[in-house]
Design an enzyme around this catalytic site. Structure first.
Site, mmCIF file in Angstrom:
data_model
loop_
_atom_site.group_PDB
_atom_site.id
_atom_site.type_symbol
_atom_site.label_atom_id
_atom_site.label_comp_id
_atom_site.label_asym_id
_atom_site.label_seq_id
_atom_site.Cartn_x
_atom_site.Cartn_y
_atom_site.Cartn_z
ATOM 1 N N LYS A 27 0.606 -1.148 -0.229
ATOM 2 C CA LYS A 27 -0.004 0.389 0.067
ATOM 3 C C LYS A 27 0.526 1.202 0.304
ATOM 4 O O LYS A 27 0.508 2.693 -0.807
ATOM 5 C CB LYS A 27 -0.852 -0.456 1.217
ATOM 6 N N ASP A 52 -10.389 3.235 1.219
ATOM 7 C CA ASP A 52 -11.381 3.196 2.062
ATOM 8 C C ASP A 52 -11.427 4.147 3.016
ATOM 9 O O ASP A 52 -12.367 4.222 3.823
ATOM 10 C CB ASP A 52 -10.140 2.847 3.533
HETATM 11 P P1 NAP Z 1 -1.840 -3.560 9.754
HETATM 12 O O1 NAP Z 1 -1.262 -2.814 8.891
HETATM 13 O O2 NAP Z 1 -1.091 -4.962 9.518
HETATM 14 O O3 NAP Z 1 -2.019 -2.928 10.893
HETATM 15 C C1 NAP Z 1 -2.411 -3.672 11.621
HETATM 16 C C2 NAP Z 1 -2.307 -2.962 13.867
HETATM 17 O O4 NAP Z 1 -3.531 -4.001 14.052
HETATM 18 C C3 NAP Z 1 -1.031 -3.061 13.802
HETATM 19 O O5 NAP Z 1 -1.070 -0.789 14.675
HETATM 20 C C4 NAP Z 1 -0.974 -3.216 14.877
HETATM 21 O O6 NAP Z 1 0.083 -3.689 15.985
HETATM 22 C C5 NAP Z 1 -1.777 -3.738 15.666
HETATM 23 N N1 NAP Z 1 -2.080 -5.891 15.441
HETATM 24 C C6 NAP Z 1 -1.538 -6.115 15.129
HETATM 25 N N2 NAP Z 1 -2.134 -8.024 16.111
HETATM 26 C C7 NAP Z 1 -2.248 -7.052 17.076
HETATM 27 C C8 NAP Z 1 -3.198 -7.919 18.288
HETATM 28 N N3 NAP Z 1 -2.468 -9.493 18.331
HETATM 29 N N4 NAP Z 1 -2.671 -7.943 19.753
HETATM 30 C C9 NAP Z 1 -3.218 -5.890 19.212
HETATM 31 N N5 NAP Z 1 -2.720 -5.236 18.205
HETATM 32 C C10 NAP Z 1 -2.776 -6.105 17.088
HETATM 33 O O7 NAP Z 1 -3.839 -4.154 9.458
HETATM 34 P P2 NAP Z 1 -4.682 -2.773 8.307
HETATM 35 O O8 NAP Z 1 -4.427 -2.853 6.927
HETATM 36 O O9 NAP Z 1 -4.153 -1.685 9.213
HETATM 37 O O10 NAP Z 1 -5.780 -3.768 8.805
HETATM 38 C C11 NAP Z 1 -5.647 -3.821 10.273
HETATM 39 C C12 NAP Z 1 -7.593 -4.520 10.383
HETATM 40 O O11 NAP Z 1 -8.333 -3.948 9.772
HETATM 41 C C13 NAP Z 1 -7.443 -5.671 9.999
HETATM 42 O O12 NAP Z 1 -8.090 -6.684 9.990
HETATM 43 C C14 NAP Z 1 -8.106 -5.297 8.279
HETATM 44 O O13 NAP Z 1 -8.938 -6.646 7.966
HETATM 45 C C15 NAP Z 1 -9.501 -4.600 9.098
HETATM 46 N N6 NAP Z 1 -9.500 -3.745 7.639
HETATM 47 C C16 NAP Z 1 -11.153 -3.446 7.101
HETATM 48 C C17 NAP Z 1 -11.325 -2.925 6.126
HETATM 49 C C18 NAP Z 1 -12.565 -3.043 5.971
HETATM 50 O O14 NAP Z 1 -13.001 -2.437 4.868
HETATM 51 N N7 NAP Z 1 -13.827 -2.970 6.732
HETATM 52 C C19 NAP Z 1 -10.710 -2.096 5.458
HETATM 53 C C20 NAP Z 1 -9.227 -2.054 5.678
HETATM 54 C C21 NAP Z 1 -8.692 -2.785 6.574
HETATM 55 P P3 NAP Z 1 1.528 -2.823 16.234
HETATM 56 O O15 NAP Z 1 2.283 -1.745 15.479
HETATM 57 O O16 NAP Z 1 2.285 -3.813 17.612
HETATM 58 O O17 NAP Z 1 1.830 -4.570 14.897
#
Ligand code: NAP
Length: 290
Positions: free
Chosen positions: A73, A109
């Site tokens: 991204k 998004d």
């Molecule tokens: P990302 O860039 O990998 O970021 C993940 C975030 O979650 C980081 O802040 C990470 O913390 C934290 N995290 C991961 N595992 C964790 C755990 N076990 N306990 C506590 N914190 C944790 O992912 P992203 O793209 O931001 O996506 C995040 C979520 O949003 C996903 O579930 C994704 O499916 C969802 N999402 C949904 C949509 C939608 O359209 N509904 C769109 C985009 C994303 P650290 O910094 O400590 O690693």
């Protein structure tokens, strides 16, 4: 599903790694069918090291556009000719349009978050908001909050506190918003922070299938009546966090609406066509309940 393809069929798709659990091919191919367009949407598993070759290859093949997910991204931006104001400020692109070799990047998004929260605009505007997570999705969330809801204060809670601090620095510089308070998971005053926030947003994968029973904390007495809790996770459609929040009187918003709206916006960018949202939502609900 469409079953005849020929030389004029336009190809759109998704690049990311891993991409096993994506719903995007289902959503976009249903949208293609609903609009009776001569397109096909395909997922391409592209590891980080292959991004350059993949972009060149897609240009050579005339692929009309694609979604971009983890881990590309941010790194995709170097290959684009234009980046929208939103994507540039968020710092990540999830949609690319290929106009005869000229590549433009967007972040849809932001549109998905806005469509989810807009019905509560009056309640949210000017209030304290708590965001959990500091990844790519949290960036789109924070941009949308600052641009459209003018928060009084944002509590930014993340497992790795340094990452929350980086986002604070980034958005203070980019959007001149510095009313952030950053915290590690689980700050001792988590319950107070939650209860004092009009809106709480989970932008982490915690609670996502197959870990449906996970929540970010025990969450006892953490919510109040008419507070809004938005979980970006869309599988399951109602996470444990949302179930608990709802039991305590909060309004629970799942990630499905955001997923559909971000997809619909990308579809419009590629095809110029608007997707019938309700029909798409019905199809996705049916697919998920199978
Ligand atoms: P990302 O860039 O990998 O970021 C993940 C975030 O979650 C980081 O802040 C990470 O913390 C934290 N995290 C991961 N595992 C964790 C755990 N076990 N306990 C506590 N914190 C944790 O992912 P992203 O793209 O931001 O996506 C995040 C979520 O949003 C996903 O579930 C994704 O499916 C969802 N999402 C949904 C949509 C939608 O359209 N509904 C769109 C985009 C994303 P650290 O910094 O400590 O690693």
């Amino acid at each position: 599903m469409k079953d005849s393809f020929h030389i004029n069929t336009k190809v759109i798709g998704l690049i990311g790694h891993p991409i096993k659990h994506t719903y995007s091919p289902f959503i976009h191919n249903i949208a293609i069918e609903l609009k009776k367009l001569d397109y096909i949407y395909l997922p391409f598993d592209v590891p980080a090291a292959s991004l350059h070759n993949a972009v060149e290859g897609m240009n050579a093949l005339g692929i009309k556009g694609y979604n971009v997910t983890i881990p590309h991204k941010e790194s995709i931006i170097q290959y684009l000719n234009n980046v929208s104001e939103e994507a540039s400020t968020v710092g990540s692109v999830n949609t690319v349009l290929n106009d005869h070799g000229k590549l433009s990047g967007y972040n849809t998004d932001v549109h998905g978050v806005l469509e989810t929260l807009n019905p509560y605009k009056d309640e949210i505007t000017g209030s304290q908001i708590c965001v959990i997570g500091a990844g790519g999705a949290a960036r789109a969330v924070i941009y949308t909050l600052i641009r459209h809801f003018k928060p009084q204060k944002i509590y930014l809670i993340n497992r790795t506190e340094g990452r929350a601090d980086s986002l604070k620095t980034y958005f203070s510089a980019k959007m001149k918003f510095d009313a952030f308070i950053t915290r590690e998971l689980f700050p001792p005053d988590l319950v107070e922070v939650f209860r004092d926030s009009k809106l709480i947003i989970n932008a982490t994968p915690v609670g996502m299938f197959p870990e449906n029973d996970d929540t970010i904390s025990t969450l006892e007495d953490s919510f109040i009546k008419n507070q809004i809790v938005f979980d970006l996770v869309y599988n399951p459609t109602k996470t444990k966090l949302l179930q608990i929040a709802e039991q305590q009187g909060a309004i629970a918003l799942g990630g499905l609406k955001m997923l559909i709206h971000q997809a619909a916006k990308a579809f419009e960018i590629w095809t110029g066509e608007q997707v019938p949202i309700e029909e798409l939502e019905r199809s996705l609900q049916l697919y998920l309940s199978d």
